[in-house]
Write a protein that holds these residues in place. Sequence first.
Motif, PDB file in Angstrom:
ATOM      1  N   MET A  20       0.808  -1.218   0.000  1.00 54.51           N
ATOM      2  CA  MET A  20       0.000   0.000   0.000  1.00 54.51           C
ATOM      3  C   MET A  20       0.844   1.272   0.000  1.00 54.51           C
ATOM      4  O   MET A  20       0.430   2.285  -0.550  1.00 54.51           O
ATOM      5  CB  MET A  20      -0.939   0.001   1.215  1.00 54.51           C
ATOM      6  N   ASP A  21       2.026   1.221   0.598  1.00 56.27           N
ATOM      7  CA  ASP A  21       2.876   2.404   0.666  1.00 56.27           C
ATOM      8  C   ASP A  21       3.554   2.713  -0.663  1.00 56.27           C
ATOM      9  O   ASP A  21       3.764   3.876  -1.003  1.00 56.27           O
ATOM     10  CB  ASP A  21       3.935   2.246   1.757  1.00 56.27           C
ATOM     11  N   ARG A  22       3.914   1.703  -1.412  1.00 59.65           N
ATOM     12  CA  ARG A  22       4.650   1.912  -2.658  1.00 59.65           C
ATOM     13  C   ARG A  22       3.773   1.890  -3.899  1.00 59.65           C
ATOM     14  O   ARG A  22       4.199   2.323  -4.963  1.00 59.65           O
ATOM     15  CB  ARG A  22       5.768   0.885  -2.765  1.00 59.65           C
ATOM     16  N   SER A  23       2.554   1.391  -3.784  1.00 63.52           N
ATOM     17  CA  SER A  23       1.612   1.443  -4.891  1.00 63.52           C
ATOM     18  C   SER A  23       1.045   2.847  -4.998  1.00 63.52           C
ATOM     19  O   SER A  23       1.103   3.619  -4.042  1.00 63.52           O
ATOM     20  CB  SER A  23       0.475   0.447  -4.665  1.00 63.52           C
ATOM     21  N   GLU A  24       0.523   3.177  -6.158  1.00 62.65           N
ATOM     22  CA  GLU A  24      -0.144   4.474  -6.344  1.00 62.65           C
ATOM     23  C   GLU A  24      -1.635   4.212  -6.383  1.00 62.65           C
ATOM     24  O   GLU A  24      -2.130   3.585  -7.326  1.00 62.65           O
ATOM     25  CB  GLU A  24       0.343   5.148  -7.617  1.00 62.65           C
ATOM     26  N   ILE A  25      -2.332   4.685  -5.361  1.00 57.27           N
ATOM     27  CA  ILE A  25      -3.745   4.357  -5.171  1.00 57.27           C
ATOM     28  C   ILE A  25      -4.546   5.639  -5.005  1.00 57.27           C
ATOM     29  O   ILE A  25      -4.130   6.547  -4.282  1.00 57.27           O
ATOM     30  CB  ILE A  25      -3.920   3.464  -3.923  1.00 57.27           C
ATOM     31  N   ASP A  69      -3.487   3.065  -9.624  1.00 58.16           N
ATOM     32  CA  ASP A  69      -2.740   3.548 -10.787  1.00 58.16           C
ATOM     33  C   ASP A  69      -1.470   2.741 -11.025  1.00 58.16           C
ATOM     34  O   ASP A  69      -1.040   2.576 -12.163  1.00 58.16           O
ATOM     35  CB  ASP A  69      -2.347   5.021 -10.586  1.00 58.16           C
ATOM     36  N   ARG A  70      -0.846   2.287  -9.943  1.00 58.77           N
ATOM     37  CA  ARG A  70       0.388   1.503 -10.064  1.00 58.77           C
ATOM     38  C   ARG A  70       0.394   0.445  -8.967  1.00 58.77           C
ATOM     39  O   ARG A  70       0.278   0.755  -7.787  1.00 58.77           O
ATOM     40  CB  ARG A  70       1.624   2.387  -9.927  1.00 58.77           C
ATOM     41  N   TYR A  71       0.506  -0.789  -9.412  1.00 60.72           N
ATOM     42  CA  TYR A  71       0.519  -1.924  -8.488  1.00 60.72           C
ATOM     43  C   TYR A  71       1.958  -2.252  -8.097  1.00 60.72           C
ATOM     44  O   TYR A  71       2.817  -2.388  -8.967  1.00 60.72           O
ATOM     45  CB  TYR A  71      -0.043  -3.168  -9.157  1.00 60.72           C
ATOM     46  N   VAL A  72       2.193  -2.404  -6.817  1.00 55.45           N
ATOM     47  CA  VAL A  72       3.455  -2.957  -6.322  1.00 55.45           C
ATOM     48  C   VAL A  72       3.050  -4.039  -5.323  1.00 55.45           C
ATOM     49  O   VAL A  72       2.373  -3.757  -4.332  1.00 55.45           O
ATOM     50  CB  VAL A  72       4.351  -1.902  -5.647  1.00 55.45           C
ATOM     51  N   PHE A  73       3.453  -5.275  -5.616  1.00 57.14           N
ATOM     52  CA  PHE A  73       3.073  -6.402  -4.772  1.00 57.14           C
ATOM     53  C   PHE A  73       4.208  -6.778  -3.825  1.00 57.14           C
ATOM     54  O   PHE A  73       5.377  -6.569  -4.123  1.00 57.14           O
ATOM     55  CB  PHE A  73       2.722  -7.619  -5.627  1.00 57.14           C
ATOM     56  N   GLU A  74       3.829  -7.365  -2.701  1.00 57.38           N
ATOM     57  CA  GLU A  74       4.803  -7.936  -1.780  1.00 57.38           C
ATOM     58  C   GLU A  74       5.527  -9.068  -2.510  1.00 57.38           C
ATOM     59  O   GLU A  74       4.910  -9.828  -3.257  1.00 57.38           O
ATOM     60  CB  GLU A  74       4.110  -8.477  -0.530  1.00 57.38           C
ATOM     61  N   PHE A  83      -6.181  -7.737 -22.193  1.00 54.05           N
ATOM     62  CA  PHE A  83      -5.124  -7.698 -21.176  1.00 54.05           C
ATOM     63  C   PHE A  83      -4.518  -6.303 -21.155  1.00 54.05           C
ATOM     64  O   PHE A  83      -4.117  -5.786 -22.186  1.00 54.05           O
ATOM     65  CB  PHE A  83      -4.037  -8.724 -21.486  1.00 54.05           C
ATOM     66  N   VAL A  84      -4.463  -5.714 -19.974  1.00 53.34           N
ATOM     67  CA  VAL A  84      -3.854  -4.404 -19.783  1.00 53.34           C
ATOM     68  C   VAL A  84      -2.695  -4.604 -18.832  1.00 53.34           C
ATOM     69  O   VAL A  84      -2.894  -5.023 -17.684  1.00 53.34           O
ATOM     70  CB  VAL A  84      -4.866  -3.393 -19.210  1.00 53.34           C
ATOM     71  N   PRO A  85      -1.465  -4.339 -19.279  1.00 52.45           N
ATOM     72  CA  PRO A  85      -0.318  -4.534 -18.381  1.00 52.45           C
ATOM     73  C   PRO A  85      -0.400  -3.602 -17.174  1.00 52.45           C
ATOM     74  O   PRO A  85      -0.876  -2.478 -17.275  1.00 52.45           O
ATOM     75  CB  PRO A  85       0.892  -4.192 -19.240  1.00 52.45           C
ATOM     76  N   ILE A  86       0.075  -4.117 -16.044  1.00 58.33           N
ATOM     77  CA  ILE A  86       0.165  -3.257 -14.866  1.00 58.33           C
ATOM     78  C   ILE A  86       1.586  -2.751 -14.776  1.00 58.33           C
ATOM     79  O   ILE A  86       2.536  -3.402 -15.194  1.00 58.33           O
ATOM     80  CB  ILE A  86      -0.303  -3.975 -13.580  1.00 58.33           C
ATOM     81  N   ALA A  87       1.748  -1.575 -14.225  1.00 56.30           N
ATOM     82  CA  ALA A  87       3.029  -0.873 -14.275  1.00 56.30           C
ATOM     83  C   ALA A  87       4.158  -1.577 -13.523  1.00 56.30           C
ATOM     84  O   ALA A  87       5.262  -1.645 -14.017  1.00 56.30           O
ATOM     85  CB  ALA A  87       2.869   0.549 -13.749  1.00 56.30           C
ATOM     86  N   SER A  88       3.902  -2.091 -12.349  1.00 60.04           N
ATOM     87  CA  SER A  88       4.974  -2.646 -11.540  1.00 60.04           C
ATOM     88  C   SER A  88       4.463  -3.860 -10.787  1.00 60.04           C
ATOM     89  O   SER A  88       3.958  -3.732  -9.675  1.00 60.04           O
ATOM     90  CB  SER A  88       5.492  -1.595 -10.553  1.00 60.04           C
ATOM     91  N   PRO A  89       4.588  -5.065 -11.380  1.00 58.43           N
ATOM     92  CA  PRO A  89       3.977  -6.235 -10.768  1.00 58.43           C
ATOM     93  C   PRO A  89       4.551  -6.601  -9.392  1.00 58.43           C
ATOM     94  O   PRO A  89       3.829  -7.037  -8.539  1.00 58.43           O
ATOM     95  CB  PRO A  89       4.217  -7.351 -11.758  1.00 58.43           C
TER      96      PRO A  89
END
Length: 113
Positions: A43-48, A60-65, A105-111
Amino acid sequence: FNERAWQVLEPLLGQSVEALPLRTDEHTYYAINVLVVLDCLDMDRSEIQYFPSGGIMYIDRYVFEEGCVDEHPIFKIQGAELKEVLVSEQVKAVVEQNHLAGFVFVPIASPVG
């Protein structure tokens, strides 16, 4: 999904979804209910973008653990279950290799962070 798409994707998705048959006079289609909801979003590094109520409006930008989504071919994000359905590159490859139509399929910015 139509019958062919479900036959192709069931071995990959079968444990992660519930396929609900929709029968017509000529064909059977399947509504796919995604059962896997993951709490993997950093949640801290994703753009929500949030609603005033605090709920997730848009990611807007996904960052997963690290490693959290690796074993899941299809899933939703906790707190955003009514938003997008996310799939692995393996699912995308199977769809494309089998020339299944109707998938977007829409790519996500940062899997993965």
